[in-house]
Design a protein around this motif. Structure first.
Motif, mmCIF file in Angstrom:
data_model
loop_
_atom_site.group_PDB
_atom_site.id
_atom_site.type_symbol
_atom_site.label_atom_id
_atom_site.label_comp_id
_atom_site.label_asym_id
_atom_site.label_seq_id
_atom_site.Cartn_x
_atom_site.Cartn_y
_atom_site.Cartn_z
ATOM 1 N N ALA A 1 47.471 12.557 -10.524
ATOM 2 C CA ALA A 1 47.954 13.003 -11.924
ATOM 3 C C ALA A 1 48.395 12.144 -12.582
ATOM 4 O O ALA A 1 49.112 11.195 -12.263
ATOM 5 N N VAL A 2 48.070 12.146 -13.921
ATOM 6 C CA VAL A 2 48.610 11.489 -15.130
ATOM 7 C C VAL A 2 49.934 12.058 -15.543
ATOM 8 O O VAL A 2 50.057 13.090 -15.889
ATOM 9 N N ASN A 3 50.701 10.899 -15.664
ATOM 10 C CA ASN A 3 52.001 11.345 -15.887
ATOM 11 C C ASN A 3 52.248 12.062 -17.327
ATOM 12 O O ASN A 3 52.948 12.980 -17.510
ATOM 13 N N SER A 4 52.044 11.214 -18.359
ATOM 14 C CA SER A 4 52.577 11.316 -19.696
ATOM 15 C C SER A 4 51.331 12.481 -20.516
ATOM 16 O O SER A 4 50.216 12.554 -20.150
ATOM 17 N N PRO A 5 51.759 13.286 -21.319
ATOM 18 C CA PRO A 5 51.106 14.350 -21.972
ATOM 19 C C PRO A 5 49.848 13.561 -22.787
ATOM 20 O O PRO A 5 48.723 14.092 -22.644
ATOM 21 N N GLU A 6 50.510 12.592 -23.355
ATOM 22 C CA GLU A 6 49.556 11.734 -24.212
ATOM 23 C C GLU A 6 48.166 11.283 -23.362
ATOM 24 O O GLU A 6 47.138 11.140 -23.696
ATOM 25 N N ALA A 7 48.325 10.536 -21.922
ATOM 26 C CA ALA A 7 47.431 10.382 -21.136
ATOM 27 C C ALA A 7 46.553 11.376 -20.801
ATOM 28 O O ALA A 7 45.412 11.299 -20.650
ATOM 29 N N ARG A 8 47.252 12.628 -20.451
ATOM 30 C CA ARG A 8 46.326 13.826 -19.861
ATOM 31 C C ARG A 8 45.650 14.365 -21.273
ATOM 32 O O ARG A 8 44.178 14.677 -21.012
ATOM 33 N N ALA A 9 45.919 14.102 -22.480
ATOM 34 C CA ALA A 9 45.365 14.682 -23.523
ATOM 35 C C ALA A 9 44.055 13.665 -23.776
ATOM 36 O O ALA A 9 43.111 14.059 -23.889
ATOM 37 N N ALA A 10 44.298 12.375 -23.490
ATOM 38 C CA ALA A 10 43.052 11.398 -23.912
ATOM 39 C C ALA A 10 42.057 11.470 -22.572
ATOM 40 O O ALA A 10 40.916 11.636 -22.813
ATOM 41 N N GLN A 11 42.473 11.901 -21.391
ATOM 42 C CA GLN A 11 41.602 12.217 -20.145
ATOM 43 C C GLN A 11 40.632 13.491 -20.713
ATOM 44 O O GLN A 11 39.586 13.430 -20.340
ATOM 45 N N ARG A 12 41.255 14.633 -21.297
ATOM 46 C CA ARG A 12 40.764 15.743 -21.492
ATOM 47 C C ARG A 12 39.671 15.275 -22.735
ATOM 48 O O ARG A 12 38.582 16.001 -22.656
ATOM 49 N N ALA A 13 40.230 14.687 -23.803
ATOM 50 C CA ALA A 13 39.283 14.201 -24.913
ATOM 51 C C ALA A 13 38.157 13.389 -24.384
ATOM 52 O O ALA A 13 36.803 13.745 -24.780
ATOM 53 N N GLU A 14 38.407 12.469 -23.370
ATOM 54 C CA GLU A 14 37.195 11.587 -23.144
ATOM 55 C C GLU A 14 36.241 12.645 -22.269
ATOM 56 O O GLU A 14 35.063 12.645 -22.582
ATOM 57 N N PHE A 15 36.757 13.271 -21.433
ATOM 58 C CA PHE A 15 35.707 14.299 -20.624
ATOM 59 C C PHE A 15 34.944 15.385 -21.585
ATOM 60 O O PHE A 15 33.730 15.232 -21.643
ATOM 61 N N LEU A 16 35.585 15.713 -22.670
ATOM 62 C CA LEU A 16 34.878 16.688 -23.405
ATOM 63 C C LEU A 16 33.834 15.791 -24.354
ATOM 64 O O LEU A 16 32.877 16.572 -24.533
ATOM 65 N N ASP A 17 34.288 14.813 -24.849
ATOM 66 C CA ASP A 17 33.693 13.989 -25.506
ATOM 67 C C ASP A 17 32.110 13.511 -24.988
ATOM 68 O O ASP A 17 31.071 13.493 -25.582
ATOM 69 N N ALA A 18 32.521 13.274 -23.490
ATOM 70 C CA ALA A 18 31.130 12.767 -22.902
ATOM 71 C C ALA A 18 30.119 13.904 -22.735
ATOM 72 O O ALA A 18 28.983 13.803 -22.622
ATOM 73 N N ARG A 19 30.855 15.299 -22.539
ATOM 74 C CA ARG A 19 29.992 16.386 -22.261
ATOM 75 C C ARG A 19 29.112 16.729 -23.678
ATOM 76 O O ARG A 19 27.986 17.007 -23.563
ATOM 77 N N LEU A 20 29.897 16.396 -24.837
ATOM 78 C CA LEU A 20 29.199 16.734 -25.967
ATOM 79 C C LEU A 20 28.180 15.650 -26.262
ATOM 80 O O LEU A 20 27.161 15.967 -27.095
ATOM 81 N N VAL B 1 38.332 22.280 -18.453
ATOM 82 C CA VAL B 1 39.552 21.499 -18.811
ATOM 83 C C VAL B 1 40.794 22.747 -19.017
ATOM 84 O O VAL B 1 42.172 22.352 -18.654
ATOM 85 N N ALA B 2 40.563 23.891 -19.413
ATOM 86 C CA ALA B 2 41.636 24.769 -19.934
ATOM 87 C C ALA B 2 42.196 25.304 -18.223
ATOM 88 O O ALA B 2 43.275 25.345 -18.305
ATOM 89 N N GLU B 3 41.422 25.370 -17.602
ATOM 90 C CA GLU B 3 41.843 25.902 -16.022
ATOM 91 C C GLU B 3 42.490 24.815 -15.553
ATOM 92 O O GLU B 3 43.646 25.166 -14.910
ATOM 93 N N LEU B 4 42.108 23.568 -15.565
ATOM 94 C CA LEU B 4 43.136 22.543 -15.002
ATOM 95 C C LEU B 4 44.354 22.086 -15.753
ATOM 96 O O LEU B 4 45.089 21.703 -15.100
ATOM 97 N N ASP B 5 44.472 22.771 -16.977
ATOM 98 C CA ASP B 5 45.425 22.393 -17.600
ATOM 99 C C ASP B 5 46.682 23.538 -17.487
ATOM 100 O O ASP B 5 47.648 23.523 -18.214
ATOM 101 N N GLY B 6 45.980 24.557 -17.045
ATOM 102 C CA GLY B 6 46.543 25.920 -16.881
ATOM 103 C C GLY B 6 46.156 26.958 -18.016
ATOM 104 O O GLY B 6 46.536 26.998 -18.974
#
Length: 99
Positions: A10-29, A46-51
């Motif tokens: 797990a990544v601890n900070s909200p900023e790090a989690r957001a960066a990880q989500r953004a990188e994943f979605l960007d790679a898909r696009l 991503v939404a499921e993993l985020d809640g």
């Protein structure tokens, strides 16, 4: 970034989690052949993993509706994309395609 990257430590900070989500979605696009259903399912993952409950609530809809909306079988509207990305703490941007 692979889908497996979300199941690791797990990544601890909200900023790090957001960066990880953004990188994943960007790679898909950026993938060749990325289409609406593919991106929609990536948003759902991503939404499921985020809640998903929290994301749906932030978007003002129910969890079941959110899941149906993002399962890749319905048209994905820009308004929905923007709501979900905001709820995930990421944003979309447009840039010139390199040749």
């Amino acid at each position: 970034m692979s889908e497996d990257a979300f199941t690791g430590t797990a990544v601890n900070s909200p900023e790090a989690r957001a960066a990880q989500r953004a990188e994943f979605l960007d790679a898909r696009l950026r993938k060749d052949g990325c289409d609406e259903p593919t991106f929609s399912r990536a948003l759902l993952l991503v939404a499921e993993l985020d809640g998903l409950d929290d994301v749906a609530k932030a978007c003002g809809v129910g969890t079941d509706f959110m899941r149906r909306q993002l399962n890749g079988t319905r048209p994905l509207h820009l308004e929905s994309v923007l709501q979900v990305t905001r709820a995930l703490g990421v944003q979309l941007r447009v840039e010139a395609k390199s040749r």
